[in-house]
Structure formats: structure tokens, C-alpha cells
Design a protein around this motif. Structure first.
Motif, mmCIF file in Angstrom:
data_model
loop_
_atom_site.group_PDB
_atom_site.id
_atom_site.type_symbol
_atom_site.label_atom_id
_atom_site.label_comp_id
_atom_site.label_asym_id
_atom_site.label_seq_id
_atom_site.Cartn_x
_atom_site.Cartn_y
_atom_site.Cartn_z
ATOM 1 N N ASN A 108 0.866 -1.076 0.027
ATOM 2 C CA ASN A 108 0.113 0.029 -0.156
ATOM 3 C C ASN A 108 0.954 1.272 0.113
ATOM 4 O OD1 ASN A 108 -2.638 -0.577 -0.069
ATOM 5 N ND2 ASN A 108 -3.126 -0.586 1.971
ATOM 6 N N GLY A 109 0.496 2.285 -0.838
ATOM 7 C CA GLY A 109 1.089 3.530 -0.688
ATOM 8 C C GLY A 109 2.451 3.703 -1.622
ATOM 9 N N ALA A 110 2.766 2.258 -2.230
ATOM 10 C CA ALA A 110 3.995 2.231 -3.111
ATOM 11 C C ALA A 110 3.686 2.945 -4.396
ATOM 12 C CB ALA A 110 4.126 0.867 -3.458
ATOM 13 N N GLY A 111 2.555 3.291 -4.911
ATOM 14 C CA GLY A 111 2.331 4.145 -5.965
ATOM 15 C C GLY A 111 1.594 3.056 -7.078
ATOM 16 N N LYS A 112 1.131 1.808 -6.743
ATOM 17 C CA LYS A 112 0.415 0.903 -7.709
ATOM 18 C C LYS A 112 -0.462 1.882 -8.413
ATOM 19 C CE LYS A 112 -0.760 -2.055 -4.675
ATOM 20 N NZ LYS A 112 -0.272 -1.291 -3.630
ATOM 21 N N THR A 113 -1.478 2.236 -7.991
ATOM 22 C CA THR A 113 -2.679 2.590 -8.872
ATOM 23 C C THR A 113 -2.155 3.922 -9.642
ATOM 24 O OG1 THR A 113 -4.198 2.059 -6.936
ATOM 25 C CG2 THR A 113 -5.050 3.621 -8.304
ATOM 26 N N THR A 114 -1.490 4.589 -9.183
ATOM 27 C CA THR A 114 -0.823 5.777 -9.919
ATOM 28 C C THR A 114 -0.140 4.945 -11.024
ATOM 29 O OG1 THR A 114 -0.468 6.922 -7.830
ATOM 30 C CG2 THR A 114 0.525 7.792 -9.825
ATOM 31 N N PHE A 115 0.544 4.190 -10.871
ATOM 32 C CA PHE A 115 1.680 3.553 -11.881
ATOM 33 C C PHE A 115 0.623 2.892 -12.797
ATOM 34 C CE2 PHE A 115 3.480 -0.248 -13.589
ATOM 35 C CZ PHE A 115 4.241 0.597 -14.659
ATOM 36 N N ASP A 145 -12.193 4.238 -7.158
ATOM 37 C CA ASP A 145 -12.484 5.539 -7.223
ATOM 38 C C ASP A 145 -11.214 6.291 -8.008
ATOM 39 O OD1 ASP A 145 -14.886 5.158 -6.125
ATOM 40 O OD2 ASP A 145 -14.734 6.543 -4.428
ATOM 41 N N GLN A 146 -10.207 6.075 -7.443
ATOM 42 C CA GLN A 146 -8.814 6.717 -7.551
ATOM 43 C C GLN A 146 -8.534 6.232 -9.163
ATOM 44 O OE1 GLN A 146 -5.715 5.685 -5.135
ATOM 45 N NE2 GLN A 146 -3.928 6.577 -6.385
ATOM 46 N N LEU A 147 -8.709 5.092 -9.312
ATOM 47 C CA LEU A 147 -8.391 4.466 -10.690
ATOM 48 C C LEU A 147 -9.367 4.909 -11.870
ATOM 49 C CD1 LEU A 147 -6.306 2.510 -11.904
ATOM 50 C CD2 LEU A 147 -7.854 0.671 -12.018
ATOM 51 N N THR A 247 9.317 3.899 -7.818
ATOM 52 C CA THR A 247 8.500 5.240 -7.826
ATOM 53 C C THR A 247 9.164 6.448 -6.664
ATOM 54 O OG1 THR A 247 7.045 4.620 -5.900
ATOM 55 C CG2 THR A 247 6.334 3.991 -7.967
ATOM 56 N N LYS A 248 8.931 7.372 -7.012
ATOM 57 C CA LYS A 248 8.926 8.712 -6.359
ATOM 58 C C LYS A 248 10.442 9.165 -6.227
ATOM 59 C CE LYS A 248 5.308 6.960 -3.381
ATOM 60 N NZ LYS A 248 4.503 6.829 -2.076
ATOM 61 N N LEU A 249 10.757 8.900 -7.403
ATOM 62 C CA LEU A 249 12.350 9.083 -7.590
ATOM 63 C C LEU A 249 12.387 10.861 -7.994
ATOM 64 C CD1 LEU A 249 13.690 6.286 -9.435
ATOM 65 C CD2 LEU A 249 14.776 7.404 -7.546
ATOM 66 N N ASP A 250 11.431 11.345 -7.869
ATOM 67 C CA ASP A 250 11.551 12.845 -7.622
ATOM 68 C C ASP A 250 11.715 13.296 -6.503
ATOM 69 O OD1 ASP A 250 8.745 11.737 -7.411
ATOM 70 O OD2 ASP A 250 7.974 13.551 -7.101
ATOM 71 N N GLY A 251 11.770 12.556 -5.575
ATOM 72 C CA GLY A 251 12.188 13.053 -4.166
ATOM 73 C C GLY A 251 13.955 13.095 -4.134
ATOM 74 N N ILE A 272 10.483 4.322 -13.998
ATOM 75 C CA ILE A 272 10.654 4.821 -12.798
ATOM 76 C C ILE A 272 9.591 5.792 -12.732
ATOM 77 C CG2 ILE A 272 13.120 4.509 -12.474
ATOM 78 C CD1 ILE A 272 13.639 7.302 -13.361
ATOM 79 N N GLY A 273 9.169 6.258 -11.362
ATOM 80 C CA GLY A 273 8.080 7.173 -11.347
ATOM 81 C C GLY A 273 8.672 8.579 -10.846
ATOM 82 N N THR A 274 8.365 9.582 -11.509
ATOM 83 C CA THR A 274 9.116 10.887 -11.234
ATOM 84 C C THR A 274 8.095 11.819 -10.717
ATOM 85 O OG1 THR A 274 9.089 11.303 -13.386
ATOM 86 C CG2 THR A 274 10.835 10.375 -12.736
ATOM 87 N N GLY A 275 6.752 11.722 -10.125
ATOM 88 C CA GLY A 275 5.839 12.691 -9.926
ATOM 89 C C GLY A 275 4.512 11.888 -9.760
ATOM 90 N N GLU A 276 3.451 12.736 -9.388
ATOM 91 C CA GLU A 276 2.086 12.328 -9.253
ATOM 92 C C GLU A 276 1.375 12.418 -10.762
ATOM 93 O OE1 GLU A 276 0.605 12.904 -5.183
ATOM 94 O OE2 GLU A 276 1.797 14.685 -5.182
ATOM 95 N N LYS A 277 1.920 13.201 -11.598
ATOM 96 C CA LYS A 277 0.889 13.414 -12.784
ATOM 97 C C LYS A 277 1.191 12.012 -13.558
ATOM 98 C CE LYS A 277 0.563 18.143 -13.086
ATOM 99 N NZ LYS A 277 1.577 19.119 -12.535
HETATM 100 P P1 GDP Z 1 -0.851 2.325 -3.861
HETATM 101 O O1 GDP Z 1 -1.489 2.341 -2.586
HETATM 102 O O2 GDP Z 1 0.228 1.540 -4.098
HETATM 103 O O3 GDP Z 1 -1.920 1.908 -5.093
HETATM 104 O O4 GDP Z 1 -0.240 3.912 -3.973
HETATM 105 P P2 GDP Z 1 -0.803 5.081 -4.979
HETATM 106 O O5 GDP Z 1 -0.967 5.092 -6.401
HETATM 107 O O6 GDP Z 1 -2.476 5.629 -4.408
HETATM 108 O O7 GDP Z 1 0.103 6.353 -4.579
HETATM 109 C C1 GDP Z 1 0.309 6.568 -3.115
HETATM 110 C C2 GDP Z 1 0.586 8.135 -3.112
HETATM 111 O O8 GDP Z 1 2.022 8.211 -3.681
HETATM 112 C C3 GDP Z 1 -0.090 8.960 -3.856
HETATM 113 O O9 GDP Z 1 -0.377 10.275 -3.169
HETATM 114 C C4 GDP Z 1 0.407 9.348 -5.401
HETATM 115 O O10 GDP Z 1 0.219 10.332 -5.742
HETATM 116 C C5 GDP Z 1 1.813 9.162 -4.737
HETATM 117 N N1 GDP Z 1 2.793 8.809 -5.881
HETATM 118 C C6 GDP Z 1 2.757 7.759 -6.646
HETATM 119 N N2 GDP Z 1 3.820 7.592 -7.557
HETATM 120 C C7 GDP Z 1 4.701 8.738 -7.173
HETATM 121 C C8 GDP Z 1 5.745 9.260 -7.802
HETATM 122 O O11 GDP Z 1 6.530 8.838 -8.639
HETATM 123 N N3 GDP Z 1 6.305 10.476 -7.391
HETATM 124 C C9 GDP Z 1 5.396 11.197 -6.248
HETATM 125 N N4 GDP Z 1 6.086 12.382 -5.664
HETATM 126 N N5 GDP Z 1 4.262 10.635 -5.826
HETATM 127 C C10 GDP Z 1 3.875 9.620 -6.155
#
Ligand code: GDP
Length: 295
Positions: A108-115, A145-147, A247-251, A272-277
Motif C-alpha cells: 500500500n502506498g507504493a504507487g501501484k494505482t498511480t503507476f 475511485d482513484q483508478l 516510484t517517487k524518484l522525484d524526491g 521509474i516514477g518521477t511525480g504524481e502526474k
Molecule cells: P498504492 O496504494 O500503491 O496504489 O499507491 P498510490 O498510487 O495510491 O500512491 C500513493 C501516493 O504516492 C499517492 O499520493 C500518489 O500520488 C503518490 N505517488 C505515486 N507515485 C509517485 C511518484 O512517482 N512521485 C511522487 N512524488 N508521488 C507519487
């Protein structure tokens, strides 16, 4: 140490040269410094040690000690070696099947849905594919909902069944829906947990067994350091995944996790994920990550 590593190495070697003789011991000292810096960048000890042993051997073999700019040469050797350790070249996604099933796994929170959204967008806009997203996180209605929101944003359909708590059933329904509608890529987002637990692993292993995916992408937060490596190992032991998404290599993380994960599970990092967009996704380039890790 990481600020201008090359300058520092150049300086270090100049000092050594001024002393008249440069020995293997001096190189060993420098390697120790580099190893420390790698540990600071979240590279695990075993990997850092193997890396510096290798670099040392190459440096001695390539006459770094007598070259005009030893720091530069050593940095190049390190860059090449790091890139090689991370796979050398970019690993392509295997999307030849029709439809190609892609399973997305991770905590959870890794960024699965966003990716999942980013990948659908990438395959649609860059590869001319017709993807379908499947909302398989049955425990978090918000994830569904998010997806759906993401799907709307990028113009990709989303299959969801809010009535169901059966991830295998949903995956099957999603695949059937995709086949019916001529989708050539089916991306299944799955449920995660806050920590690795047996139930989650059993569940995702069952989804894998019932969907026979061509790609299983393990999504991991690059900011989690050593935990990222342990999580990767646990998921790989159980799922034998086909690729990693960092993910989150924009940090401000250096991305040492990339090196550690690759060396521990020996699976390619693919994205690699570099942001939320939705556009904030890059194909993984080992040489670029090497430069980033070395600073
Ligand atoms: P899930 O629980 O694995 O599905 O994670 P989410 O896709 O919901 O992502 C968790 C949080 O991390 C959300 O606030 C996303 O916007 C954020 N997020 C995901 N990928 C990235 C990324 O590459 N960079 C940044 N800065 N935030 C990200």
C-alpha cells in the motif's frame, strides 16, 4: 562525499600523485570511501562491497594510477560498472501477446494505482495500444475511485465491480471484458497491505495463477531504502515477478535501492516514477541511474 564525486576523486588522486608513489593501498582507501558513500545512498553492504572490489580490479587493470586524470577515469569505470550491475541496457516490456495481461503488485502506498494509470497512458500514447484498467483492490473503495478518475483523465476504460470482494473473480471478469471490447493490454491493479503478510501473498499468487500474466510488475517506493530490498525479495520469492517499478524518484533519494534490488532479486527495473502526474513516468535507463547514484 556525493557532492562532485569526480572532483573529489581527482583531488584525492592529485594528492596521492604528489606523494610520488601511488600504491594499491591508496586505491583500497579510496574504494573504502566510495563504499561508505554507496551505503549512504541506500546500497546494501554486500552489493557495495562487490561493486568496489570489481571497480578496484578494473582500475588497477586500466592503469588509473598513471593516467592524466585518474579521477575522471575512475568515475567512468564506476559509472559503467554501476550501469552494468543495473542491467546494462533498458529492459523492454513484453507486450507481444494479444491481449497482454499485466499484473501490478506491491505494498500500500507504493504507487501501484498511480503507476497503473501512468502505464496505461504510456502504452496508449507511446505504443498505440488499447489498454483496459482493472480495479482489483477490493479492500479500498477509494482505490477503485482513484483508478476511475485516472482512467477518465487519460481516456482509458476501467473495469470495476464494487459489489465483489473476490480479486480472482474481478480479474477474470476484467479480462473477459477486455477481450470482448478488443483491448490488447489489460492492466490489473491489485490490493496491497501496509506490510507483507501471508494472506496478501496467497491472494496475489492466486490472481497470478488464474490470469497467467505476461508481465508482473512489482512497484516499490524508492524512498523506503533498505525496506525496499526486503519487500522486493519477499514479493519475488512468491511471485517471481518480471520487472520492478521504482516510484517517487522525484524526491531527494539517490536511488541506491535500484542497485540493491537488482542485485538481490536479479530482475530488471523497467520504469521509474518521477511525480504524481500521469506523464511522470520514465523508462529505466541504467546509465542515467548510475550517474544519479554517484552524484
Ligand atoms: P498504492 O496504494 O500503491 O496504489 O499507491 P498510490 O498510487 O495510491 O500512491 C500513493 C501516493 O504516492 C499517492 O499520493 C500518489 O500520488 C503518490 N505517488 C505515486 N507515485 C509517485 C511518484 O512517482 N512521485 C511522487 N512524488 N508521488 C507519487
Amino acid at each position: 562525499m556525493f557532492e562532485n564525486l569526480q572532483d573529489k576523486l581527482d583531488r584525492a588522486f592529485k594528492v596521492l600523485k604528489g606523494q610520488g608513489s601511488i600504491t594499491e593501498i591508496n586505491v583500497a582507501e579510496t574504494m573504502k570511501e566510495i563504499r561508505k558513500a554507496l551505503l549512504d545512498a541506500d546500497v546494501n553492504y554486500k552489493t557495495a562491497k562487490a561493486f568496489t572490489d570489481d571497480v578496484k580490479e578494473k582500475a588497477l587493470g586500466q592503469n588509473v594510477l598513471t593516467s592524466i586524470s585518474p579521477g575522471q577515469l575512475l568515475t567512468k569505470i564506476m559509472n559503467d560498472e554501476l550501469a552494468e550491475l543495473m542491467g546494462g541496457t533498458t529492459a523492454e516490456l513484453n507486450i507481444s501477446d494479444n491481449p497482454t495481461i499485466i499484473l501490478i503488485a506491491g505494498l500500500n502506498g507504493a504507487g501501484k494505482t498511480t503507476f497503473s494509470g501512468k502505464l496505461a497512458n504510456f502504452l496508449k500514447t507511446q505504443k498505440g495500444k488499447k489498454p483496459l484498467l482493472v480495479a482489483g483492490d477490493v479492500y479500498r473503495p477509494a482505490a477503485i475511485d482513484q483508478l476511475q478518475v485516472l482512467g477518465q483523465q487519460i481516456g482509458v476504460p476501467v473495469y470495476a465491480n464494487i459489489e465483489s470482494k473476490d480479486p480472482i473473480g474481478i480479474a477474470q471478469e476484467g479480462i473477459a471484458e477486455g477481450k470482448k471490447n478488443g483491448n490488447n493490454i489489460i492492466i490489473i491493479d491489485t490490493a496491497g497491505r501496509l506490510a507483507i503478510d501471508e494472506e496478501m501473498m496467497n491472494e496475489i499468487a492466486a490472481v497470478k495463477a488464474s490470469t497467467n500474466p505476461q508481465e508482473i510488475l512489482f512497484v516499490v517506493d524508492s524512498m523506503t531504502g533498505q525496506d525496499a530490498v526486503n519487500t522486493a525479495k519477499a514479493f519475488n520469492d512468491r511471485l517471481d515477478f518480471t520487472g520492478v517499478v521504482l516510484t517517487k524518484l522525484d524526491g531527494d533519494t539517490r536511488g541506491g535501492a535500484a542497485l540493491s534490488i537488482k542485485s538481490v532479486v536479479d530482475k530488471p527495473i523497467k520504469f521509474i516514477g518521477t511525480g504524481e502526474k500521469m506523464e511522470a513516468l520514465d523508462v529505466f535507463h541504467p546509465d542515467r541511474m548510475a550517474s544519479r547514484i554517484l552524484g
